[in-house]
Write an enzyme that holds these catalytic residues in place. Structure first.
Site, PDB file in Angstrom:
ATOM      1  N   PRO A  18       0.848  -1.199   0.000  1.00 16.26           N
ATOM      2  CA  PRO A  18       0.000   0.000   0.000  1.00 16.26           C
ATOM      3  C   PRO A  18       0.883   1.248   0.000  1.00 16.26           C
ATOM      4  O   PRO A  18       1.613   1.493   0.964  1.00 16.26           O
ATOM      5  CB  PRO A  18      -0.791  -0.128   1.311  1.00 16.26           C
ATOM      6  CG  PRO A  18       0.075  -0.974   2.191  1.00 16.26           C
ATOM      7  CD  PRO A  18       0.885  -1.870   1.302  1.00 16.26           C
ATOM      8  N   MET A  19       0.839   2.004  -1.091  1.00 16.25           N
ATOM      9  CA  MET A  19       1.684   3.194  -1.224  1.00 16.25           C
ATOM     10  C   MET A  19       0.797   4.421  -1.448  1.00 16.25           C
ATOM     11  O   MET A  19      -0.012   4.439  -2.374  1.00 16.25           O
ATOM     12  CB  MET A  19       2.668   3.025  -2.379  1.00 16.25           C
ATOM     13  CG  MET A  19       3.681   1.919  -2.165  1.00 16.25           C
ATOM     14  SD  MET A  19       4.740   1.644  -3.608  1.00 16.25           S
ATOM     15  CE  MET A  19       3.621   0.688  -4.660  1.00 16.25           C
ATOM     16  N   GLN A  72      -6.413  -0.638   4.272  1.00 13.36           N
ATOM     17  CA  GLN A  72      -5.433  -0.273   5.292  1.00 13.36           C
ATOM     18  C   GLN A  72      -5.804   1.060   5.946  1.00 13.36           C
ATOM     19  O   GLN A  72      -6.098   2.028   5.255  1.00 13.36           O
ATOM     20  CB  GLN A  72      -4.021  -0.173   4.711  1.00 13.36           C
ATOM     21  CG  GLN A  72      -2.968  -0.028   5.816  1.00 13.36           C
ATOM     22  CD  GLN A  72      -1.577   0.224   5.292  1.00 13.36           C
ATOM     23  OE1 GLN A  72      -1.276   1.316   4.843  1.00 13.36           O
ATOM     24  NE2 GLN A  72      -0.709  -0.784   5.372  1.00 13.36           N
ATOM     25  N   CYS A 102       4.341   3.551   8.423  1.00 18.21           N
ATOM     26  CA  CYS A 102       4.607   4.771   7.664  1.00 18.21           C
ATOM     27  C   CYS A 102       5.639   5.638   8.398  1.00 18.21           C
ATOM     28  O   CYS A 102       5.431   6.002   9.561  1.00 18.21           O
ATOM     29  CB  CYS A 102       3.333   5.569   7.439  1.00 18.21           C
ATOM     30  SG  CYS A 102       3.607   7.113   6.530  1.00 18.21           S
ATOM     31  N   HIS A 171       8.540  -4.530   7.023  1.00 17.31           N
ATOM     32  CA  HIS A 171       9.504  -3.814   6.197  1.00 17.31           C
ATOM     33  C   HIS A 171      10.832  -3.813   6.964  1.00 17.31           C
ATOM     34  O   HIS A 171      10.880  -3.393   8.115  1.00 17.31           O
ATOM     35  CB  HIS A 171       9.030  -2.381   5.946  1.00 17.31           C
ATOM     36  CG  HIS A 171       9.934  -1.588   5.051  1.00 17.31           C
ATOM     37  ND1 HIS A 171       9.501  -1.035   3.873  1.00 17.31           N
ATOM     38  CD2 HIS A 171      11.246  -1.264   5.152  1.00 17.31           C
ATOM     39  CE1 HIS A 171      10.513  -0.409   3.287  1.00 17.31           C
ATOM     40  NE2 HIS A 171      11.579  -0.531   4.054  1.00 17.31           N
ATOM     41  N   ASP A 206      13.302  -3.736  -0.771  1.00 16.17           N
ATOM     42  CA  ASP A 206      14.407  -3.939  -1.724  1.00 16.17           C
ATOM     43  C   ASP A 206      14.177  -5.037  -2.754  1.00 16.17           C
ATOM     44  O   ASP A 206      15.094  -5.330  -3.532  1.00 16.17           O
ATOM     45  CB  ASP A 206      15.734  -4.235  -1.003  1.00 16.17           C
ATOM     46  CG  ASP A 206      16.208  -3.078  -0.143  1.00 16.17           C
ATOM     47  OD1 ASP A 206      15.689  -1.969  -0.312  1.00 16.17           O
ATOM     48  OD2 ASP A 206      17.099  -3.296   0.708  1.00 16.17           O
ATOM     49  N   GLY A 228       6.852  -3.101  -3.462  1.00 18.72           N
ATOM     50  CA  GLY A 228       6.330  -1.736  -3.486  1.00 18.72           C
ATOM     51  C   GLY A 228       6.867  -0.935  -4.638  1.00 18.72           C
ATOM     52  O   GLY A 228       6.361  -0.997  -5.759  1.00 18.72           O
ATOM     53  N   ARG A 229       7.956  -0.195  -4.386  1.00 15.80           N
ATOM     54  CA  ARG A 229       8.460   0.761  -5.374  1.00 15.80           C
ATOM     55  C   ARG A 229       8.824   0.115  -6.706  1.00 15.80           C
ATOM     56  O   ARG A 229       8.677   0.746  -7.761  1.00 15.80           O
ATOM     57  CB  ARG A 229       9.660   1.515  -4.789  1.00 15.80           C
ATOM     58  CG  ARG A 229       9.288   2.508  -3.704  1.00 15.80           C
ATOM     59  CD  ARG A 229      10.511   3.098  -3.014  1.00 15.80           C
ATOM     60  NE  ARG A 229      11.217   2.107  -2.213  1.00 15.80           N
ATOM     61  CZ  ARG A 229      12.416   2.298  -1.688  1.00 15.80           C
ATOM     62  NH1 ARG A 229      13.067   3.428  -1.921  1.00 15.80           N
ATOM     63  NH2 ARG A 229      12.981   1.365  -0.944  1.00 15.80           N
TER      64      ARG A 229
END
Length: 329
Positions: A18-19, A72, A102, A171, A206, A228-229
């Site tokens: 979730p970003m 979320q 976060c 994370h 990563d 994620g990214r």
């Protein structure tokens, strides 16, 4: 088969992180089509939900093709989080996820997100109240700790499991690290391999290639991986990882026609869901990644991020497809 409550999510599930300002329905749609097993909404403010704020309520939008999906929520007040969980449950997701990870200042320094890692008893109590409030499975995403001196992730995992969460994503960075440095998966493995832990443990941080996904799966023993990214502008990573885990071989990079088709679908849905102005603006973060590594692409990238017309953007994307078709077929 990994299960969260009664929800089956695959043998080694790949989760979309979730970003904020990224994991909206248009982005989730292209990730689901390209192999994401479980996705979550952008994090939603508990205060915004209980006050019926438009931006918060809009984030509750979920679609059947996305399932299974979790909503979320985040916040620093136990009562507000409990009420927000009840509101989120009415949107009928498969699970409620709590954001305890976060790191951004406006969230963490108010005691929400990763900020609650400085008050683990409160974290446990808040989680317990949410578990009691809803009938859906409750999951948590968190970080290793606030900083290197406050890493108590095994204790956190046991406490949260004790009050009823049904999966935990970790994370592998502290709040202080933000997104810098390498994620420490050895700490994630300590949780996964602890004799008292029996809920699914997912690792995050990563993972940006199929090779790394396989290495971390084998090395750290997690039940699944959250990406994620690396998925921003590159939703193909989910199927690429799955194919590599299954066969040991890599899929070919997406052809230009595929890149353009997915970018178009993403853009069209973004405009439909948010309106033309906002939809176009929020797509700009994705174009660089959709066409990363394409030589001589800069003029097209400039036009994509400067255009304010939906139709013009579609025409630019068609032009990109024609210009690079033979090179990236």
């Amino acid at each position: 088969m990994v299960k969260i409550g009664n929800v089956e999510i695959g043998e080694f599930p790949l989760l979309l992180a979730p970003m904020e300002d990224v994991s909206d329905p248009p982005f989730r749609a292209v990730c689901k089509e390209n192999g994401a097993d479980l996705m979550f909404t952008e994090f939603i403010s508990s205060e915004g939900l209980i006050r019926n704020a438009e931006k918060s309520v809009q984030k509750l939008d979920i679609y059947d093709y996305e399932r299974p999906i979790g909503i979320q929520i985040f916040g620093d007040k136990i009562e507000s989080m409990r009420e927000a969980a009840a509101i989120a449950e009415e949107a009928q997701p498969e699970m409620i996820d709590i954001n305890y990870g976060c790191p951004v200042k406006k969230v963490a320094c108010k005691g929400a997100g990763a900020g609650i890692l400085l008050d683990i008893p409160k974290m446990q109590k808040m989680t317990e109240e949410i578990v009691k409030q809803v009938s859906l499975p409750v999951t948590v995403k968190t970080r290793l700790g606030w900083d290197d001196s406050t890493i108590r992730i095994v204790e956190v995992a046991k406490r949260l499991q004790d009050v009823g969460i049904q999966a935990l994503t970790i994370h592998g960075r502290t709040r202080k690290q933000m997104y810098k440095g390498e994620a420490d998966w050895t700490k994630i493995a300590e949780v996964k391999n602890h004799s008292d832990i029996h809920i699914p443990i997912f690792g995050n941080g990563d993972i940006d290639s199929p090779e790394k996904a396989l290495e971390y799966k084998n090395k750290y023993g997690v039940d699944g991986i959250m990406i994620g990214r690396a998925a921003i502008g590159y939703p193909w990573i989910f199927n690429e990882v799955k194919h590599f885990l299954k066969t040991g071989s890599k899929l070919p990079v997406p052809a230009m026609a595929d890149r353009v088709a997915v970018a178009k679908k993403h853009l069209n849905f973004s405009v439909e869901w948010k309106g033309e102005l906002t939809g176009i603006f929020e797509m700009r973060r994705h174009y660089t990644n959709y066409f990363r590594g394409i030589p001589n692409f800069k003029p097209f990238r400039t036009r994509l991020v400067e255009s304010e017309s939906h139709l013009e953007l579609i025409n630019i994307l068609d032009e990109i497809s024609e210009t690079f078709e033979e090179v990236y077929a």
